[in-house]
Design a protein around this motif. Structure first.
Motif, PDB file in Angstrom:
ATOM      1  N   LEU A 124       0.876  -1.174   0.000  1.00  0.00           N
ATOM      2  CA  LEU A 124       0.000   0.000   0.000  1.00  0.00           C
ATOM      3  C   LEU A 124       0.909   1.219   0.000  1.00  0.00           C
ATOM      4  CD1 LEU A 124      -3.098   0.601   2.332  1.00  0.00           C
ATOM      5  CD2 LEU A 124      -1.750   2.416   1.280  1.00  0.00           C
ATOM      6  N   HIS A 125       0.854   1.976  -1.071  1.00  0.00           N
ATOM      7  CA  HIS A 125       1.711   3.150  -1.208  1.00  0.00           C
ATOM      8  C   HIS A 125       0.857   4.401  -1.349  1.00  0.00           C
ATOM      9  CE1 HIS A 125       5.305   0.657  -1.751  1.00  0.00           C
ATOM     10  NE2 HIS A 125       4.564  -0.096  -2.539  1.00  0.00           N
ATOM     11  N   ALA A 126       1.145   5.387  -0.497  1.00  0.00           N
ATOM     12  CA  ALA A 126       0.403   6.655  -0.556  1.00  0.00           C
ATOM     13  C   ALA A 126       1.163   7.720   0.217  1.00  0.00           C
ATOM     14  CB  ALA A 126      -0.998   6.490   0.019  1.00  0.00           C
ATOM     15  N   GLY A 127       1.261   8.889  -0.384  1.00  0.00           N
ATOM     16  CA  GLY A 127       1.805  10.038   0.325  1.00  0.00           C
ATOM     17  C   GLY A 127       3.310  10.040   0.506  1.00  0.00           C
ATOM     18  N   THR A 128       3.814  11.210   0.907  1.00  0.00           N
ATOM     19  CA  THR A 128       5.248  11.389   1.146  1.00  0.00           C
ATOM     20  C   THR A 128       5.546  12.044   2.484  1.00  0.00           C
ATOM     21  OG1 THR A 128       5.178  13.537   0.004  1.00  0.00           O
ATOM     22  CG2 THR A 128       5.746  11.590  -1.321  1.00  0.00           C
ATOM     23  N   HIS A 129       4.508  12.558   3.168  1.00  0.00           N
ATOM     24  CA  HIS A 129       4.735  13.238   4.444  1.00  0.00           C
ATOM     25  C   HIS A 129       3.560  12.990   5.368  1.00  0.00           C
ATOM     26  CE1 HIS A 129       6.033  16.337   7.307  1.00  0.00           C
ATOM     27  NE2 HIS A 129       7.211  16.252   6.705  1.00  0.00           N
ATOM     28  N   SER A 130       3.808  13.039   6.673  1.00  0.00           N
ATOM     29  CA  SER A 130       2.786  12.680   7.646  1.00  0.00           C
ATOM     30  C   SER A 130       1.669  13.702   7.791  1.00  0.00           C
ATOM     31  CB  SER A 130       3.441  12.454   9.019  1.00  0.00           C
ATOM     32  OG  SER A 130       4.088  13.651   9.457  1.00  0.00           O
ATOM     33  N   ASN A 131       1.888  14.950   7.391  1.00  0.00           N
ATOM     34  CA  ASN A 131       0.852  15.974   7.588  1.00  0.00           C
ATOM     35  C   ASN A 131       0.248  16.477   6.279  1.00  0.00           C
ATOM     36  OD1 ASN A 131       3.052  17.375   6.641  1.00  0.00           O
ATOM     37  ND2 ASN A 131       2.804  19.125   8.029  1.00  0.00           N
ATOM     38  N   VAL A 132       0.427  15.705   5.211  1.00  0.00           N
ATOM     39  CA  VAL A 132      -0.117  16.100   3.910  1.00  0.00           C
ATOM     40  C   VAL A 132      -0.988  14.968   3.374  1.00  0.00           C
ATOM     41  CG1 VAL A 132       0.405  16.780   1.538  1.00  0.00           C
ATOM     42  CG2 VAL A 132       1.900  17.521   3.404  1.00  0.00           C
ATOM     43  N   VAL A 133      -2.230  15.282   3.018  1.00  0.00           N
ATOM     44  CA  VAL A 133      -3.119  14.281   2.433  1.00  0.00           C
ATOM     45  C   VAL A 133      -2.656  13.989   1.006  1.00  0.00           C
ATOM     46  CG1 VAL A 133      -5.477  13.751   1.746  1.00  0.00           C
ATOM     47  CG2 VAL A 133      -5.059  15.025   3.853  1.00  0.00           C
ATOM     48  N   PRO A 134      -2.385  12.749   0.665  1.00  0.00           N
ATOM     49  CA  PRO A 134      -1.869  12.435  -0.677  1.00  0.00           C
ATOM     50  C   PRO A 134      -2.957  12.548  -1.748  1.00  0.00           C
ATOM     51  CG  PRO A 134      -2.264  10.413   0.524  1.00  0.00           C
ATOM     52  CD  PRO A 134      -2.509  11.530   1.497  1.00  0.00           C
ATOM     53  N   GLU A 135      -2.516  12.612  -2.978  1.00  0.00           N
ATOM     54  CA  GLU A 135      -3.454  12.693  -4.093  1.00  0.00           C
ATOM     55  C   GLU A 135      -3.983  11.326  -4.501  1.00  0.00           C
ATOM     56  OE1 GLU A 135      -1.632  14.690  -7.323  1.00  0.00           O
ATOM     57  OE2 GLU A 135      -1.564  16.648  -6.333  1.00  0.00           O
ATOM     58  N   SER A 136      -3.227  10.288  -4.199  1.00  0.00           N
ATOM     59  CA  SER A 136      -3.650   8.951  -4.624  1.00  0.00           C
ATOM     60  C   SER A 136      -3.078   7.899  -3.693  1.00  0.00           C
ATOM     61  CB  SER A 136      -3.198   8.680  -6.062  1.00  0.00           C
ATOM     62  OG  SER A 136      -1.776   8.703  -6.146  1.00  0.00           O
ATOM     63  N   ALA A 137      -3.566   6.693  -3.845  1.00  0.00           N
ATOM     64  CA  ALA A 137      -3.057   5.538  -3.104  1.00  0.00           C
ATOM     65  C   ALA A 137      -3.054   4.343  -4.048  1.00  0.00           C
ATOM     66  CB  ALA A 137      -3.913   5.248  -1.871  1.00  0.00           C
ATOM     67  N   ALA A 138      -2.066   3.489  -3.912  1.00  0.00           N
ATOM     68  CA  ALA A 138      -1.930   2.325  -4.788  1.00  0.00           C
ATOM     69  C   ALA A 138      -1.822   1.067  -3.951  1.00  0.00           C
ATOM     70  CB  ALA A 138      -0.698   2.471  -5.689  1.00  0.00           C
ATOM     71  N   LEU A 139      -2.594   0.062  -4.325  1.00  0.00           N
ATOM     72  CA  LEU A 139      -2.579  -1.229  -3.645  1.00  0.00           C
ATOM     73  C   LEU A 139      -1.987  -2.293  -4.563  1.00  0.00           C
ATOM     74  CD1 LEU A 139      -6.157  -1.317  -2.046  1.00  0.00           C
ATOM     75  CD2 LEU A 139      -4.000  -0.863  -0.870  1.00  0.00           C
ATOM     76  N   GLY A 140      -1.227  -3.221  -3.988  1.00  0.00           N
ATOM     77  CA  GLY A 140      -0.734  -4.383  -4.710  1.00  0.00           C
ATOM     78  C   GLY A 140      -1.433  -5.613  -4.168  1.00  0.00           C
ATOM     79  N   ILE A 141      -2.200  -6.296  -5.002  1.00  0.00           N
ATOM     80  CA  ILE A 141      -3.045  -7.407  -4.561  1.00  0.00           C
ATOM     81  C   ILE A 141      -2.713  -8.663  -5.360  1.00  0.00           C
ATOM     82  CG2 ILE A 141      -5.429  -8.203  -4.263  1.00  0.00           C
ATOM     83  CD1 ILE A 141      -6.253  -5.223  -4.330  1.00  0.00           C
ATOM     84  N   THR A 142      -2.616  -9.781  -4.668  1.00  0.00           N
ATOM     85  CA  THR A 142      -2.405 -11.072  -5.321  1.00  0.00           C
ATOM     86  C   THR A 142      -3.546 -12.011  -4.949  1.00  0.00           C
ATOM     87  OG1 THR A 142       0.003 -10.872  -5.302  1.00  0.00           O
ATOM     88  CG2 THR A 142      -0.903 -13.089  -5.523  1.00  0.00           C
ATOM     89  N   VAL A 143      -4.135 -12.649  -5.961  1.00  0.00           N
ATOM     90  CA  VAL A 143      -5.220 -13.605  -5.747  1.00  0.00           C
ATOM     91  C   VAL A 143      -4.764 -14.951  -6.293  1.00  0.00           C
ATOM     92  CG1 VAL A 143      -7.635 -14.158  -6.184  1.00  0.00           C
ATOM     93  CG2 VAL A 143      -6.915 -11.770  -6.006  1.00  0.00           C
ATOM     94  N   ARG A 144      -5.003 -16.007  -5.508  1.00  0.00           N
ATOM     95  CA  ARG A 144      -4.604 -17.345  -5.933  1.00  0.00           C
ATOM     96  C   ARG A 144      -5.771 -18.313  -5.713  1.00  0.00           C
ATOM     97  NH1 ARG A 144       1.405 -17.717  -3.049  1.00  0.00           N
ATOM     98  NH2 ARG A 144       2.077 -15.636  -3.656  1.00  0.00           N
ATOM     99  N   ALA A 145      -5.902 -19.284  -6.606  1.00  0.00           N
ATOM    100  CA  ALA A 145      -6.950 -20.293  -6.488  1.00  0.00           C
ATOM    101  C   ALA A 145      -6.511 -21.547  -7.230  1.00  0.00           C
ATOM    102  CB  ALA A 145      -8.273 -19.775  -7.049  1.00  0.00           C
ATOM    103  N   LEU A 146      -7.178 -22.658  -6.935  1.00  0.00           N
ATOM    104  CA  LEU A 146      -6.802 -23.932  -7.541  1.00  0.00           C
ATOM    105  C   LEU A 146      -7.603 -24.268  -8.785  1.00  0.00           C
ATOM    106  CD1 LEU A 146      -6.137 -26.249  -4.454  1.00  0.00           C
ATOM    107  CD2 LEU A 146      -4.511 -24.961  -5.841  1.00  0.00           C
ATOM    108  N   THR A 147      -8.588 -23.443  -9.132  1.00  0.00           N
ATOM    109  CA  THR A 147      -9.352 -23.649 -10.358  1.00  0.00           C
ATOM    110  C   THR A 147      -9.533 -22.321 -11.067  1.00  0.00           C
ATOM    111  OG1 THR A 147     -11.516 -23.336  -9.303  1.00  0.00           O
ATOM    112  CG2 THR A 147     -10.603 -25.584  -9.309  1.00  0.00           C
ATOM    113  N   PRO A 148      -9.600 -22.317 -12.396  1.00  0.00           N
ATOM    114  CA  PRO A 148      -9.824 -21.066 -13.124  1.00  0.00           C
ATOM    115  C   PRO A 148     -11.127 -20.386 -12.730  1.00  0.00           C
ATOM    116  CG  PRO A 148      -9.035 -22.772 -14.620  1.00  0.00           C
ATOM    117  CD  PRO A 148      -9.333 -23.451 -13.312  1.00  0.00           C
ATOM    118  N   ALA A 149     -12.181 -21.176 -12.492  1.00  0.00           N
ATOM    119  CA  ALA A 149     -13.469 -20.588 -12.130  1.00  0.00           C
ATOM    120  C   ALA A 149     -13.385 -19.852 -10.794  1.00  0.00           C
ATOM    121  CB  ALA A 149     -14.540 -21.677 -12.067  1.00  0.00           C
TER     122      ALA A 149
END
Length: 206
Positions: A35-60
């Motif tokens: 989870l990446h967002a912002g550069t300083h503790s007192n400034v609201v960032p313009e965006s946030a980025a999530l890295g998500i991995t999903v795994r399963a044993l069947t395509p469905a």
């Protein structure tokens, strides 16, 4: 709106996909690894980025989980008042690796004959990510062929080793771990055994 609050809401809501939207017998995992967002503790960032991995044993099952992720991300973005639609990018996708049963049995028997039956163990279905399946029909878009496989099919297997002292310690701790590896795949603790005569040199023990 605050992108960090929106991202946090997404992370919390995603946990329900495996717990409430997947059958207990249907192995599925979902990991929010970054989870990446912002550069300083007192400034609201313009965006946030999530890295998500999903795994399963069947395509469905994988399709359902991925669709649920997209649904939740878009819904939480709307609920948080995001000024625009979230950007969702699928970085990569690997198919389920299903080795040829007959060839796998033949390889297992050959390993048992060469190494001893006590050193060869059957491995249950694993959630580890693997792109080996792309050598088959699932990789047609990549290599342009119906399936890069021989007439006897293909099989995937893992081979690992550890020093005799570490193996002995693992055996003493629990008899049930005798046939299990002392370290999992890609573990930072996987290392060769040191040579006693030359401490600065590392040698593989077989």
């Amino acid at each position: 709106m605050d992108p960090i609050l929106a991202a946090a809401a997404v992370v919390m809501r995603l946990q329900g996909i495996v717990a409430r939207e997947s059958a207990p017998a249907e192995q599925t995992t979902l990991t929010v690894g970054s989870l990446h967002a912002g550069t300083h503790s007192n400034v609201v960032p313009e965006s946030a980025a999530l890295g998500i991995t999903v795994r399963a044993l069947t395509p469905a099952a994988l399709d359902r989980a991925v669709a649920a992720v997209e649904r939740i991300v878009r819904a939480e973005a709307t609920a948080s008042g995001c000024p625009r639609e979230p950007e969702i990018t699928m970085v990569s996708r690997s198919p389920v690796t299903l080795p040829d049963e007959k060839l796998t049995v033949a390889i297992r028997d050959a390993h048992r004959e060469a190494l001893g039956a006590e050193r060869v163990a059957a491995w249950p279905a694993s959630m580890a990510t693997e792109d080996f399946g792309l050598y088959g029909d699932a990789g047609r878009e990549i290599h342009g062929y119906p399936g890069c496989r021989s007439a006897t099919g293909w099989s995937a297997w893992w081979a690992r080793g550890s020093g005799p002292r570490r193996r002995a310690r693992a055996t003493r701790r629990s008899a049930s771990r005798h046939s299990r590896p002392t370290t999992p795949p890609s573990s930072p603790r996987t290392c060769p055994s040191p040579c006693r005569r030359r401490p600065r040199q590392w040698l593989w023990r077989r």
